[in-house]
Motif scaffolding. Structure first.
Motif, PDB file in Angstrom:
ATOM      1  N   LEU A  97      54.253  34.234  21.974  1.00  0.00           N
ATOM      2  CA  LEU A  97      53.306  35.179  21.402  1.00  0.00           C
ATOM      3  C   LEU A  97      53.927  36.573  21.341  1.00  0.00           C
ATOM      4  O   LEU A  97      54.625  36.989  22.276  1.00  0.00           O
ATOM      5  CB  LEU A  97      52.023  35.217  22.233  1.00  0.00           C
ATOM      6  N   SER A  98      53.658  37.287  20.281  1.00  0.00           N
ATOM      7  CA  SER A  98      54.194  38.642  20.142  1.00  0.00           C
ATOM      8  C   SER A  98      53.185  39.525  19.417  1.00  0.00           C
ATOM      9  O   SER A  98      52.317  39.039  18.692  1.00  0.00           O
ATOM     10  CB  SER A  98      55.525  38.620  19.367  1.00  0.00           C
ATOM     11  N   GLY A  99      53.301  40.826  19.631  1.00  0.00           N
ATOM     12  CA  GLY A  99      52.383  41.772  19.004  1.00  0.00           C
ATOM     13  C   GLY A  99      52.000  42.881  19.962  1.00  0.00           C
ATOM     14  O   GLY A  99      52.220  42.782  21.177  1.00  0.00           O
ATOM     15  N   GLU A 100      51.420  43.936  19.432  1.00  0.00           N
ATOM     16  CA  GLU A 100      51.063  45.095  20.249  1.00  0.00           C
ATOM     17  C   GLU A 100      50.000  44.763  21.296  1.00  0.00           C
ATOM     18  O   GLU A 100      49.964  45.382  22.358  1.00  0.00           O
ATOM     19  CB  GLU A 100      50.566  46.235  19.353  1.00  0.00           C
ATOM     20  N   GLU A 101      49.130  43.803  21.019  1.00  0.00           N
ATOM     21  CA  GLU A 101      48.027  43.495  21.926  1.00  0.00           C
ATOM     22  C   GLU A 101      48.325  42.307  22.840  1.00  0.00           C
ATOM     23  O   GLU A 101      47.421  41.760  23.464  1.00  0.00           O
ATOM     24  CB  GLU A 101      46.762  43.186  21.118  1.00  0.00           C
ATOM     25  N   VAL A 102      49.580  41.934  22.931  1.00  0.00           N
ATOM     26  CA  VAL A 102      49.921  40.742  23.698  1.00  0.00           C
ATOM     27  C   VAL A 102      49.655  40.922  25.192  1.00  0.00           C
ATOM     28  O   VAL A 102      49.513  39.948  25.932  1.00  0.00           O
ATOM     29  CB  VAL A 102      51.402  40.367  23.450  1.00  0.00           C
ATOM     30  N   GLY A 103      49.569  42.174  25.649  1.00  0.00           N
ATOM     31  CA  GLY A 103      49.270  42.416  27.059  1.00  0.00           C
ATOM     32  C   GLY A 103      47.938  41.841  27.489  1.00  0.00           C
ATOM     33  O   GLY A 103      47.765  41.413  28.637  1.00  0.00           O
ATOM     34  N   PHE A 104      46.968  41.792  26.570  1.00  0.00           N
ATOM     35  CA  PHE A 104      45.660  41.226  26.895  1.00  0.00           C
ATOM     36  C   PHE A 104      45.765  39.720  27.126  1.00  0.00           C
ATOM     37  O   PHE A 104      44.947  39.138  27.842  1.00  0.00           O
ATOM     38  CB  PHE A 104      44.666  41.500  25.756  1.00  0.00           C
ATOM     39  N   VAL A 105      46.760  39.085  26.515  1.00  0.00           N
ATOM     40  CA  VAL A 105      46.939  37.644  26.675  1.00  0.00           C
ATOM     41  C   VAL A 105      47.550  37.321  28.038  1.00  0.00           C
ATOM     42  O   VAL A 105      47.261  36.278  28.625  1.00  0.00           O
ATOM     43  CB  VAL A 105      47.836  37.089  25.550  1.00  0.00           C
ATOM     44  N   ILE A 106      48.377  38.219  28.550  1.00  0.00           N
ATOM     45  CA  ILE A 106      49.030  37.980  29.845  1.00  0.00           C
ATOM     46  C   ILE A 106      48.018  38.055  30.975  1.00  0.00           C
ATOM     47  O   ILE A 106      47.938  37.172  31.821  1.00  0.00           O
ATOM     48  CB  ILE A 106      50.169  38.993  30.072  1.00  0.00           C
ATOM     49  N   GLY A 107      47.229  39.119  30.998  1.00  0.00           N
ATOM     50  CA  GLY A 107      46.239  39.270  32.056  1.00  0.00           C
ATOM     51  C   GLY A 107      46.858  39.679  33.387  1.00  0.00           C
ATOM     52  O   GLY A 107      48.055  39.966  33.486  1.00  0.00           O
ATOM     53  N   ARG A 108      46.042  39.678  34.414  1.00  0.00           N
ATOM     54  CA  ARG A 108      46.482  40.086  35.757  1.00  0.00           C
ATOM     55  C   ARG A 108      47.419  39.032  36.336  1.00  0.00           C
ATOM     56  O   ARG A 108      47.057  37.881  36.514  1.00  0.00           O
ATOM     57  CB  ARG A 108      45.274  40.271  36.677  1.00  0.00           C
ATOM     58  N   ARG A 109      48.668  39.446  36.596  1.00  0.00           N
ATOM     59  CA  ARG A 109      49.709  38.561  37.126  1.00  0.00           C
ATOM     60  C   ARG A 109      49.838  37.277  36.312  1.00  0.00           C
ATOM     61  O   ARG A 109      50.117  36.216  36.852  1.00  0.00           O
ATOM     62  CB  ARG A 109      49.441  38.235  38.595  1.00  0.00           C
ATOM     63  N   GLY A 110      49.580  37.368  35.030  1.00  0.00           N
ATOM     64  CA  GLY A 110      49.762  36.212  34.160  1.00  0.00           C
ATOM     65  C   GLY A 110      48.653  35.175  34.216  1.00  0.00           C
ATOM     66  O   GLY A 110      48.802  34.074  33.672  1.00  0.00           O
ATOM     67  N   GLU A 111      47.512  35.516  34.835  1.00  0.00           N
ATOM     68  CA  GLU A 111      46.441  34.535  35.005  1.00  0.00           C
ATOM     69  C   GLU A 111      45.856  34.091  33.656  1.00  0.00           C
ATOM     70  O   GLU A 111      45.567  32.906  33.458  1.00  0.00           O
ATOM     71  CB  GLU A 111      45.342  35.116  35.894  1.00  0.00           C
TER      72      GLU A 111
END
Length: 261
Positions: A97-111
């Motif tokens: 996955l890639s994109g500016e909002e990809v941080g929301f997909v990772i979540g806290r410690r990758g959960e």
């Protein structure tokens, strides 16, 4: 998921042609079909008769089901800008996955990323197809996370040898617990085990009772007034690896949460 089209035609071939066109299949596409009824000519050119009718269908492959599910979930999370890149191998598929909002997909410690991978694997392996390993990643996040856990495991293993005390880590999924266990197994004089149930299951790292501990409580002065390490003057980084110690199996080799049946 099965995509199908039922069409009639003057004969079976005509009905097949119409059904394939309805599904958008070209001449090289793979498909299956069944003949619902064959054509019958009118008697005397006036009475009776009927057209041919066929059912043409195609089945989604596991990776196609997984990609569609992943796209639907991201869209419902209002993350339409996140792009999906798919790469397949024998019995395995990885979505990056890639994109500016990809941080929301990772979540806290990758959960969030872990949960998304788990659900995508469920969808991909729902059916009679051979089991495939599904990985959902973003950039090299999982590689960085694995390296961080390895360093943490070794650091706490040396701490256990130095202090003689055990340390409990935060709850982790089976895959991450296994990374910790593997890292600890490479440090002679320390052991690790898991405690707790379900979501509260976590790794505990402590001194190995079968290995003689040279020092407890840190460094001590030697006769010359200098300072020596806790391990009889040897640096901890050179601690030998016991080849007979096998890493605990906390998740296996089939994916984040192990094989899903």
């Amino acid at each position: 998921m099965i995509k199908e089209a039922i069409c009639e035609g003057s004969d079976v071939q005509d009905a097949l042609k119409k059904a394939k066109a309805q599904l958008g299949l070209d001449e090289t596409a793979e498909y299956e079909f069944e003949i619902i009824q064959t054509e019958e000519k009118k008697k005397f050119g006036l009475f009776g008769g009927r057209p041919a009718k066929v059912r043409v269908f195609i089945k989604d492959t596991p990776d196609e089901r997984a990609e569609k599910f992943l796209r639907d979930v991201l869209d419902k999370m209002t993350l339409q800008s996140v792009e999906i890149e798919k790469s397949t191998d024998e019995n395995a598929v990885e979505f990056n996955l890639s994109g500016e909002e990809v941080g929301f997909v990772i979540g806290r410690r990758g959960e969030t990323l872990d949960a998304l991978q788990y659900l995508t694997s469920l969808v991909a392996n729902h059916g009679e197809d051979p089991y495939i390993k599904v990985t959902v990643n973003t950039g090299n996040y999982r590689e960085k996370r694995e390296k961080t856990l390895e360093i943490l495991g070794r650091k706490l293993a040396f701490k256990a040898i130095k202090t003689g005390k055990k340390t409990s880590l935060e709850p982790m999924n089976p895959y991450e617990r296994r990374i910790i266990h593997t890292a600890v197994q490479k440090v002679n004089g320390a052991i690790s085990w898991s405690e707790g149930e379900n979501a509260a299951r976590h790794v505990v790292i402590g001194p190995d009772p079968k290995v003689k501990q040279y020092r407890k409580g840190g460094y001590q002065n030697n006769r010359r007034g200098g300072r020596r390490s806790y391990n009889g003057g040897r640096k901890s980084s050179t601690a030998p690896v016991n080849p007979d110690r096998v890493p605990l199996n906390e998740g296996g080799e089939t994916g984040l949460y192990g094989r899903i049946k």
